[in-house]
Write an enzyme that holds these catalytic residues in place. Structure first.
Site, PDB file in Angstrom:
ATOM      1  N   VAL A  29     -17.390  87.418  -8.746  1.00 14.55           N
ATOM      2  CA  VAL A  29     -16.589  86.240  -8.382  1.00 14.55           C
ATOM      3  C   VAL A  29     -16.209  85.456  -9.633  1.00 14.55           C
ATOM      4  O   VAL A  29     -15.057  85.018  -9.787  1.00 14.55           O
ATOM      5  CB  VAL A  29     -17.367  85.353  -7.392  1.00 14.55           C
ATOM      6  CG1 VAL A  29     -16.620  84.033  -7.161  1.00 14.55           C
ATOM      7  CG2 VAL A  29     -17.562  86.084  -6.067  1.00 14.55           C
ATOM      8  N   HIS A  30     -17.150  85.272 -10.547  1.00 14.84           N
ATOM      9  CA  HIS A  30     -16.844  84.566 -11.795  1.00 14.84           C
ATOM     10  C   HIS A  30     -15.827  85.343 -12.636  1.00 14.84           C
ATOM     11  O   HIS A  30     -14.942  84.747 -13.264  1.00 14.84           O
ATOM     12  CB  HIS A  30     -18.117  84.348 -12.608  1.00 14.84           C
ATOM     13  CG  HIS A  30     -18.990  83.249 -12.084  1.00 14.84           C
ATOM     14  ND1 HIS A  30     -19.863  83.424 -11.037  1.00 14.84           N
ATOM     15  CD2 HIS A  30     -19.117  81.945 -12.464  1.00 14.84           C
ATOM     16  CE1 HIS A  30     -20.495  82.289 -10.799  1.00 14.84           C
ATOM     17  NE2 HIS A  30     -20.057  81.376 -11.635  1.00 14.84           N
ATOM     18  N   GLU A  31     -15.942  86.657 -12.635  1.00 12.86           N
ATOM     19  CA  GLU A  31     -14.987  87.468 -13.392  1.00 12.86           C
ATOM     20  C   GLU A  31     -13.593  87.370 -12.781  1.00 12.86           C
ATOM     21  O   GLU A  31     -12.581  87.391 -13.502  1.00 12.86           O
ATOM     22  CB  GLU A  31     -15.456  88.924 -13.418  1.00 12.86           C
ATOM     23  CG  GLU A  31     -14.638  89.822 -14.324  1.00 12.86           C
ATOM     24  CD  GLU A  31     -14.708  89.405 -15.791  1.00 12.86           C
ATOM     25  OE1 GLU A  31     -13.675  89.543 -16.488  1.00 12.86           O
ATOM     26  OE2 GLU A  31     -15.781  88.949 -16.240  1.00 12.86           O
TER      27      GLU A  31
END
Length: 600
Positions: free
Chosen positions: A536-538
């Site tokens: 999700v952060h990527e």
């Protein structure tokens, strides 16, 4: 709440505490494979050695809740804060009684399903650590350092503004960042409207639960959860696609995508908890029908093998009584069924103190959208609430929010933007990669301190100002949005403490659900949880830089071996060294990440 044991599964599942989570896979037909009706080995003692095993939420809540500011009056009496427990006690196994259909027939035994409760975080009235109304904040021996920090930030911003005034004639300097945010004025309006539409579309989850699952259009254990996942995937794809279509700058994109991720988590929790309750509700209704038939002297054929299905469509036959023994057996079964109905009714109430909020009465437009604005991503039927809104407190948090944004813009404009433009210029000149990498150490040194400041300010902006503002205007009493993450000695502790709302979501809907649905061990569940968070952060980094590099994903997954390292004899019980390693990662991580995206 049950927590995972440190040891591996030894097969003694019947003698251990049971855990129930959401199921992500199809119903395999077995008892353990039904969504929300699975068991894993667990312990009654909290383990600090794995992701998410601490869900007691102690966090000094008792003292904070009993000493809240004068106008903050939680609805729960202070005397109940010391031992926060779920509203419904765990169910105990009930004895089963065979039903004698005829003296000539073989005795057929059926056993009622021993239902186990759905576990959840405990919400209790509390205040955040840095809230000035929290008596623990002003009595802390480090209170003076907190005051010094904000005085230093103020003087630092004054110095930046004075230098900009002397050189450019205004306090914002060249103000490219501010221009990026507001130059396309109509896009700010579009962003606000799009965000409102996005929040409104979360109501599709309510339609799925009320219009399809509750009314029997789809079975949650079958295709219901598939429909939910398809909708969530389409929703997130639409959020990302909209930012690409509008060509928004990174400021607009970060806000919209991150808010979209929050909405997906909210919809997921709402859908899966209500889907779980729908199974209990349908079972209870089936049992009520069976009780009515038994009390009228009628029994469904084949019930001995299908009591779990509570099928009311089978043919019925009149129960022939051949003595008081059979009547007594039938009476025992009726009492047993009523006991289970009562237990199911209690669980359908969840933590709701009013039966009108129990499932399915909670499936209303008001209940859904009230949850959408609550500062939590874990759905419950009822949360602890404050009695009134302190308008001055809400304005204080709102002003602090815009003040911190202004400080972040000043720091970014003065110290980060010039470095970014330097890399853009190098690429424009077609400078070879090897030559650009020679600038990497200098860029790292230029960015390390401003990124550290931005990291701290972003955290304070979200978890201290925005969430507290939302909590105040929505009467949301549980303000435990973070723990003392600055004292962390390992990365698993950091994962638990720095963002409690998301941690509780991952613990409930990813970590435990992975164990119950896929029958994986706790180590694999930890890997799945960290992996999903990293992905999700990527995704957010891809939306910002339009590059899929995986740098952030790799850095986040490196936390797992660092967790193992923190448990070795070289680092275990060495709090100062562990805290130094933790802060070294916080200091260098954001600047290294940004430098890699800029250089490559």
């Amino acid at each position: 709440m049950a927590v995972l044991a440190n040891g591996e599964d030894n097969g003694a599942m019947d003698s251990t505490v049971a855990f129930n989570g959401f199921h992500y896979g199809r119903n395999s037909g077995s008892e353990a494979a039904r969504p929300g009706i699975s068991s894993i080995e667990s312990s009654t003692t909290t383990s600090e050695e794995e992701f998410g095993t601490d869900l007691s939420l102690s966090r000094q809540k008792t003292v904070a809740a009993q000493s809240c500011r004068g106008d903050y009056q939680p609805s729960t009496p202070p005397s109940s804060f010391s031992q926060p427990t779920p509203s419904t006690p765990p169910l105990t196994p009930k004895s089963t009684t065979p039903v004698v259909k005829s003296e000539q027939n073989k005795r057929k035994h059926h056993h009622l399903h021993h239902h186990k409760q759905f576990t959840t975080p405990i919400f209790t009235p509390s205040l955040t650590t840095f809230d000035r109304h929290n008596p623990l904040a002003t009595s802390s021996p480090f209170f003076g350092f907190y005051t010094l920090f904000w005085m230093s930030v103020f003087l630092f911003v004054v110095k930046i503004g004075a230098d900009n005034w002397r050189e450019y004639g205004n306090v914002l300097g060249t103000h490219e960042i501010l221009s990026t945010m507001f130059a396309p004025g109509k896009e700010v309006v579009v962003l606000g409207l799009a965000d409102g539409v996005m929040c409104g579309l979360t109501g599709v989850g309510l339609v799925i639960q009320r219009g399809l699952v509750l009314r029997g259009g789809v079975n949650w254990d079958g295709s219901g959860w598939v429909v939910q996942h398809v909708w969530q995937t389409g929703f997130m794809a639409g959020v990302v696609g909209f930012t690409l279509w509008r060509g928004w700058p990174w400021t607009h994109t970060v806000f919209f995508v991150m808010h979209g991720v929050v909405m997906v988590m909210k919809m997921h929790s709402f859908g899966f908890y209500n889907g779980y309750l729908s199974g209990l509700w349908k079972r209870r209704e089936g049992l009520k029908g069976r009780v009515e038939r038994l009390e009228k002297g009628v029994i469904t054929e084949g019930v001995a093998s299908s009591v779990e299905k509570a099928d009311n469509t089978a043919t019925t036959t009149t129960l022939r009584r051949h003595g008081e023994g059979e009547e007594t057996d039938m009476l025992k079964e009726v009492n047993m069924l009523k006991s289970e109905i009562e237990a199911l009714t209690e669980e359908l109430k969840g933590k709701a103190t009013d039966p009108s909020r129990a499932y399915p009465n909670n499936l209303t437009v008001w209940n859904h959208y009230e949850y959408i604005v609550f500062p939590t991503v874990v759905y419950e039927l009822e949360y602890p609430r404050s009695n009134k809104i302190n308008v001055y407190y809400a304005l204080e948090k709102l002003v602090a929010c815009f003040g911190i944004i202004f400080v972040m813009i000043m720091i970014s404009q003065a110290f980060i933007y010039p470095v970014v433009m330097q890399t853009v210029e190098m690429k424009a000149q077609n400078m070879p990669l090897a030559k650009r990498f020679k600038q990497f150490p200098w860029m790292l040194l230029d960015l390390i301190f401003p990124f550290m400041m931005e990291y701290l300010l972003v955290w304070y902006l979200i978890w201290e100002t925005i969430l507290n503002f939302l909590a105040e205007i929505t009467y949301f009493a549980d303000r435990s949005f973070y723990d003392a993450w600055w004292n962390c000695v390992s990365w698993d502790q950091f994962a638990r403490d720095w963002n409690r709302p998301v941690h509780n979501f991952l613990l409930r809907h990813v970590y435990h659900s992975s164990i119950s649905a896929f029958k994986v061990n706790r180590h694999t569940a930890t890997l799945i949880t960290f992996g999903l968070s990293a992905c999700v952060h990527e995704l957010v980094m891809w939306c910002i830089f339009k590059k899929l590099r995986g740098y952030l994903l790799v850095l986040q997954m490196c936390q797992l071996p660092l967790v193992r390292l923190s448990r070795t004899r070289w680092l275990k019980n060495r709090a100062t060294l562990g805290n130094m390693i933790f802060w070294l990662g916080i200091f260098t991580g954001p600047s290294v990440l940004c430098s890699l995206y800029l250089i490559l």
